[in-house]
Structure formats: C-alpha cells, structure tokens
Design an enzyme around this catalytic site. Sequence first.
Site, PDB file in Angstrom:
ATOM      1  N   LYS A  89       4.745   3.254  -5.120  1.00 45.47           N
ATOM      2  CA  LYS A  89       4.712   4.694  -4.834  1.00 45.47           C
ATOM      3  C   LYS A  89       5.072   4.885  -3.357  1.00 45.47           C
ATOM      4  CE  LYS A  89       1.438   8.588  -5.505  1.00 45.47           C
ATOM      5  NZ  LYS A  89       0.061   8.929  -5.919  1.00 45.47           N
ATOM      6  N   SER A 164      -0.164  12.475  -9.471  1.00 47.10           N
ATOM      7  CA  SER A 164       0.925  12.517  -8.530  1.00 47.10           C
ATOM      8  C   SER A 164       1.843  11.297  -8.576  1.00 47.10           C
ATOM      9  CB  SER A 164       0.368  12.623  -7.114  1.00 47.10           C
ATOM     10  OG  SER A 164      -0.374  11.469  -6.784  1.00 47.10           O
ATOM     11  N   SER A 188      -4.447  10.642 -10.350  1.00 49.91           N
ATOM     12  CA  SER A 188      -3.015  10.460 -10.091  1.00 49.91           C
ATOM     13  C   SER A 188      -2.411   9.163 -10.611  1.00 49.91           C
ATOM     14  CB  SER A 188      -2.724  10.570  -8.593  1.00 49.91           C
ATOM     15  OG  SER A 188      -2.800  11.915  -8.184  1.00 49.91           O
TER      16      SER A 188
END
Lengths: 530, 505
Positions: A89, A164, A188
């Site tokens: 990420k 997310s 997330s």
Amino acid sequence: MTSDLTRLLAREMAALVRAGETSSRALTEAHLAVAERQNLALNAWLMIDREGALSQADAADAILGEARRAGGAALEALHPLLGIPVGLKDLISVEGGQCTAGSRILAGYRAPYDAHIVERLRRVGAVLLGKTNMDEFAMGSSNEYSAYGPVSNPWDLDTVPGGSSGGSAAAVAAHHVPLALGTDTGGSIRQPAALCGIVGMKPTYGRVSRYGIVAFASSLDQIGPFARDARAAAALLHAIAGRDARDSTSAPVPVPDELLHLPESDDEAVAWLRGRRFGLPREYFVAGMDPDVERRIHESVAFLVDAGAHVEDVSLPHTDYGLAAYYIVAPAEASANLARYDGVRYGHSRRLEGGDFIADYLATRGEGFGAEVKRRIMLGTYALSAGYYDAFYLKAQKVRTLIKRDFDEIFASGIDALVAPTSPSVAFRFGEKTADPVAMYLADACTLPVNMAGLPGVSIPCGLSEGLPVGLQLIGSAWSELLLFRAARAFEGLTAGAAWRGLEPAALTKADHASGLTPAERAAALAAAR
Amino acid sequence: MTNPPATADALDRYEAVIGIEVHCQLRTASKMFCGCSTAYDGAAPNTHACPVCLGLPGALPVINRRAVELVLATGAAIGARTPDATRWDRKNYFYPDLPKGYQISQYDLPLAAGGSLTIDTSDGPFSIRITRAHLEEDTAKLVHAPGTGGERLSLVDFNRSGVPLMEIVTEPDVRTAEQARRYAEELQLLLRTIGVSDADMERGQLRVEANVSLRPRGTEAFGTRVEVKNMNSFRSVERAITFEIERQAGILEAGGELVQETRGWSDDRGETYRMRVKETSDDYRYFPEPDLPPLRVDPAWLDGIRAALPELPAARRARYREQLGLTPYDAGVLVADADATRLFEATLAAGADGGLDPKTVANWVTGEYLRIRNAAPSSTAPGADPIELAALIRLVVDGAISRANGKEVFEAHLATGERVEAIVGARGLRQISDADALAGIVDAVILANPAAAADVRAGKTQAIGFLVGAVMKQTRGQANAAVVQVALRARLGPGPTAPRAGEDG
C-alpha cells in the site's frame, strides 16, 4: 498444473521456485505483465517497480540456486516468501521510492528510509512489485478518495474494491500479486478483502511495527496481509510481525512459527473445529444490512456447526456507540498526525507572493488535501478544542474502554472467536456513497469496534451475493492471530468443494482490454447516468 | 514608544507578581526521541537530523530514558512529587520550526510537581515554589537571511529539533527583579551540580521567561500579565524585569491600562518591546500522545536516582557555614563556582593531615584563585593543583614564606604548573624566621638609622615600620616581619611582645 504462474497460490509458487521448476524472475515477469496490462482498467497500482522487482527476483534466484546446490536442509531453511512478489500500500516507506498515501500533498516525496516491515520483507527475500492505490491517508471505505483516481473491483468494474486498502485488495484478487500489505484503522484491510473476495487480516494492535507507515490514527492503525488463502496470509504476517524498538507501541510478544505450518489437508484443518466455541454477536447484524449478505453469514455458521463447533448468540452491548466514538478518536489523532504536511520540508508546497507562513500553510494544505481528509481534520480539531475535549475526546476514550470490556468479557467466558459479517453489503457502485459521508462511514460499522479494542480480525471469503463476494469476519482475543488463521483455514477446508470457490473475479477478462475505460471514467459515466 | 517613568512613590504603591518559566536543554548524548547526537554545536545546519526529528511521514518517537532520569533527578533535587506513572501529550500548533506540527510534551502528569528552591538575596533567604518540571522536545531553529535576490528568506536548521528540553515553572512567588535573577542563577547552579544541563544562557541551553504583573500592595487579585522573553544573561533578567516593573507602574500611575502581551528584551536599548498581543488564549488541543505508552516510574529506579544525587548547593553552603565556619559570603562564592568548589574541597582534603584551617583555604580560593582565574582569558584558564595549594598555604601558615611571596608563588604555579617547593627554592623566597639569624641585620639597621631608633625609644611606635622596612630591604623580603618587629621592640623597648609565628601583616 496451470501454465499461468499468476493463478497459483503463494505456497505453490514457493514450491516451484525451490524445485527450480520456475524462477523468481519468471514469476515476477508474469505478475508484472498482468499488473501492467490491467492497471488501466483497475488502477490498483500507483507505481509498478519493474526494474526494482526484477533485480530483487534475480537476487532471490541466486539464493535459491545456491540453496538447491547445497541441498535439503538449506532449501528447508528458506523462507516461504523468498522470491514471491508482494504489493505494498502506498503509505509504506520504501527507501528512495514514492510514498503518496494517496494524497496530492505527498506528491513528489521520496522516502529516505525503509519501513520496518519493508526491512523484514527484504530480509526474507520477497519481491516488492510496487505501490498500491488507496483512499487518501487511508480515510475511506471505497478507494474513491484517492487523489490518484478510484480503483475498480475485479468482480465488477463499475463497483468499488472497498477501502482504504482498495488497491492492494484488487491487485491480489486480480492475480497481479499473490500477496499484498495494507493498513487497517477501522476496517481498511478486512472490508476491501471482503469486497474483493480474498483473505485480509488486521492483527492485534502492537503486533506489527508501524515504523515507516504514514500514520492516520496512531492508536488504531495496524499493518496486515492480503492473500487469496489463509496460509499465504499467515506466512506474510509471520514475516512482518514482532517487536521493533523503533515503535514503542509494538509489543514484545513472540510470533508463533505455527503461522508457517497451518494444516495442509482440509480434513485436518476442519477437525480442529470440533468443540470450538464461536460467538455470534447480535449487534453486528445491523439495520440496513443486505439480507443476502446476512444469509451467507448464517450459512457459514451452519457449516461451522456441522463441523462440530459450538456457535452461540452473544451480545457486545456497546457496539452501537463504536462508530460515533471512532469518528472522534480517529479524526482527533489524524488532525495531529497530518499537521506535519505543511509544505516546509517535502511534498506539495505553495508559496504565496508576500504572504506569511500561515498563508502558505493554508494554500499548501488547501490544495494538497482532499475533501474527506479536510472533513476529518476539522472533526478532529473540533473534538480536541478547549471546552470540547471532555465532552468528545475523553468521552470517546471512555466508550472505547467499554467496547474493549465487552470483548474481554466474551473471550473470558470461553469463546474462542466471534463470527460476524465483515461488511453489511457487497461491493457498491462508484458514487453510491460519496454524497453521504455517514453512509460511507457505516461501511465500517462491523470492523471498527475491533480496532477500538485493539483486537485481531480476519475477513475470509464465504460465498457470493449476486455475483459479488461476501466476507466472513472472525474476531479473536489479543494475540490470537494463529487461532484465527486456524479457523480461517478450517473454513477453507469446509468450503473447498463449494461452487464459488472455483470462480475467478468476473471482470478480469474485461480488465485485460487496454481499450477499456479507466475506473475514473466509469465513475464519471455512472455519475452522468444518475 | 515611551511611557511616563514611574515615580518612586508608584513603585512603593505597587507590588510586582512574577512567575518564571525556564527551559533548559538536558545533557544527554542523543535527542529526546531519536538517536541523533546532541553535539551539534558548530556543525553545519541539518547534519544532525533523521526521519524522526525531521517529522517525516511514518517516523515514530522512542523515549530517551536518560532524559527522563535527568528530570526525575531535578524533581528529587527540588523536593518535588513524582507520579507513579506519567505520559506524554501532544501540544498542537503550526510553526515552521515544529516539524510534526505538534510538540511532544507533558500536560497534566509532569514528571515533577510541587517543589521549591531557596535563594539568598540581599534581604536574606527566600523560598520560591516550583509548580512543575516536565519533559518536552526542543524545536528546530529558524534563520532569517536575505536570499540571492535580496528577498527575505527563512531557513530551518533541524540540528536542534528534538533535543530534550525540561520546562520548569514557578508559582507567582517572585516579587523583585533581584529575586528573579537570583532564582535563575541558583537554578543554573543546581542543574549544573546534578549534571542535568550545561545550562549556558548564552548558548541557549537555559532560557528564562518571566510573567510580570503588578497589583496595589495589600491586594490579592493579579494584574494584567506581561510575558517577557529574550533575556540572554542573568544581568538582562534583572534589568528587563526592573524595566518592566517600572514601565507597568508608570502606565498604572498615569491611569492607563496594561495589555496582555508578550514583550522582548532589548539589551542594547535597555527596554522591552512588544512582540505580540494575546487577544485569545492559545488552544494547543493537548491530548495523550498515542505513539508512546504511559511510563511507569518504578520506585527502585527513583530511589537509585535520588541516591546518586551529589551534595546540592544549599546543603553544601550550609555545611561550609555550619561545619567549616565559613562566612555566608565565602560559602556562597565557593559553592557558586564549580572550579572553586572543587579546588576548595581538594585542597582541604590534601591538607587534612596538617589540619589546614578551612577559612584560610577559603580565603586563598575565593581571593587568589578566583581573582587570577577570572583575569585570565577563558581559553587559558589555569588549573591549580590542590596538593600544591595545600603545601603553599602550609608554608605561609608556618611562616616559612611571607604571604606576599606566597601570592607570587601561587601565580607562578598557576602560570607554569611548577611545584610550589621548586618555585620557592628557585626564587629564594623562604622566609627567615630565626631571630638569631636576623639579629646581626637588626642591629646594623638600628645603628644605621639613629633618628628612627630614637623615635621608637621615645614612644613613636609608627617609626618601627620604617625600621622593619629597612630590615626587609636588607633581606630582600625574606625576613619574617613579625620576628623582626619583636627583635626591634626588644632592643628599643618599652616591653617585649611575644613573637607570633604566623602570617605577617
């Protein structure tokens, strides 16, 4: 054996490279090819590091070659992630690389150091394929709040992958990588894992060092793995977990090596369920929940019971206050964590002619942050303001204590783990929730209490609803990741023969066409049609 | 902007209420929350910085345990309470010298609370209550310089960013500028004595700020408070506060109203000037630092710190007065100066078997040593060998050399490091105290100066000084003047005085 290396599970890849039947370079090339081909349609990657990945693959191949020459024990000693591609990420610092956290304000910033987990991945010889898309500063549940455009769900390109960590989840679901890392502050990792039909775990707070991870809410953030099966996810957690002196909140709790040795056979995995006690928290079946999702959860529970587990209704009475408390604590911490983005040292910077530094700050931050981030900074700043602190922040922390106590009592009563939905719905369409922040916040209603309590939770696929994946959430007591992975592995064994198990994300063929639309164009088209 | 000067009358009518905030850099090898070295003095800008003290994304703080110990030691030294557990808080504000946009500080659980410090003033001892001492991190340093095109540029040097800082806040107990200066001096002495800080004001290691307000004598309510900053020496602390008291009294006397503001002290102009007006109270939105777990202060840890404290200045002064019989002045001068304290203690110890009188040793240290050292350029500050000083004092006390020659020997020792014995020998300074050895010279001097001798015989005792001087001249200063005097009196008489072995006049 299928000829497409990207269709294998991580351990199958590891077995092939060890045997010398393929190389890490070939494996990496195969994944790079899919990722590069499909990124227009999925936008899962903010950066694909072809050169770096291949050089790491070559280094892994050298180690593998040497171990093969040395024979048995040397091969055995190799880490299962050696030579295996991993996605990160884009809020994980990699020395010399970008780290945008999905925000314009970090455009151009290059991290001068490796995050702790990156050091760990380098140590085991994983191949870092690139940086994945995400909601700006990990604030969002759909990946629509990325400054670099939304991500499409590989199951339906008109729907969101969740957030997310939407890019990581989509990349793993689409076979761009077998493994990826995300962060989970309120859901997330688990929610996008559920929406993309893969495994995603948020470990116990303190299990994984946050050093080098762009902070959203320091007391809630945890780093965790995405994979297409429980064993791969457990192996990735094993690689990154453990005490790091540079994160004072990382705990000196041993990381069990059994994470690398989950049962191979489905029967053995399922046998573990016999006599286990699971709790079904009634508060997690929230109003407005998709009835079909609820059905999948109850079917899953029935599977567990059939396998000899006890499942009982339990209550976590303070769950309903979780959302409100979370939306005070997380924005409050974020308002301070994001204060450093001022344009003085790095990232986006606006200097006004003749302005003072406050004017420069306002311009820099006004341009650099997106609307959702600004909303949360304002919420957090307000909650911490003199005269409001006691009523908001302090009260929220008290609620947090009560939420934690609910869980403590359940686990003290002998429950091994809780079974709950991960998300109240399957993947939703672009634009469906962006107009209503609270609707978006509700997407995390079933996951954020787990962050508030600092506990581990894993989301595993448990079927489809109208062609879209449904996630089953397992929640355990602190440091019970191994137990959760055993349960997850058992559930895989239970459902090994299910029809949905064999299905690939439905939109992958469509994603292969370079002439297709980008997720942003799809979102715009949907908005126009509305 | 000038104000009407305050009359003496106004200064009598108002009482100053002063609280003092001191920030001091702690003496640790590394910074508060990272491994960067604190030895950045003279280093190029931004060479002592890392992801943590630059506030880079993803960086996290780790507590410097030594810094905590230094604050705990300070707390123990001022008799403060230490909480069982403490924690860190974020103090939020935006400024370019604050890389994270918040300072990690301590809000409601300081490492030390409720202590006090007693100072000596011209009006006697005075005790000042200390509200708290807590730990925080220093900011970076802003440097304002013109750019290549002459534009105004502000540059940031992060070498100082994250250096451990202790903030010590007093109750509003201080009433005069002198007390304020003395408090700052005494605090500096304390911090240096316990090794907590180098506390050099000019190098910014000790920063003093004062909150000054006035109220009519006999009233309780506080007046409008003015914060005074930029006082870079003890002298400027006293001058700035004196100025501020007079300024405020002048305004009040003229029927004016004070503004709550922050004022800086200009040493050159000898006045305070407005830096900013506080229209609203600052809202720092403190909340507990989530990146650092609460810190439990283990009682054994605290006991160990307490046990390791050296003798504190106040106790040392009391011991010098009460056990060694020094005057309060000498005790104060000795204790205020670390070199003097060390030399005094070591000389006393070196002369212990010979029973040197502490008062005599104190006189040599405060009189001779400090005079010579203070006159020397700081780069060539001489070091005295306490064994040699003890030997020298012994020679003077025993009358082996004169006090005047003793001073000369000490200077030579400090300058060259040579041994006292060697200097005395080389210069032929050994005093002649043997009356028989001097008899011939005394007789010769009487014969050569009949008029003076007659005056002495006639009772004009002042004339004896002339004759002593003549003997000293003959012996090139080696004669023991007291012995010479006795010899002269014996010859010129009214009655003999017992010769005293000891220092000459």
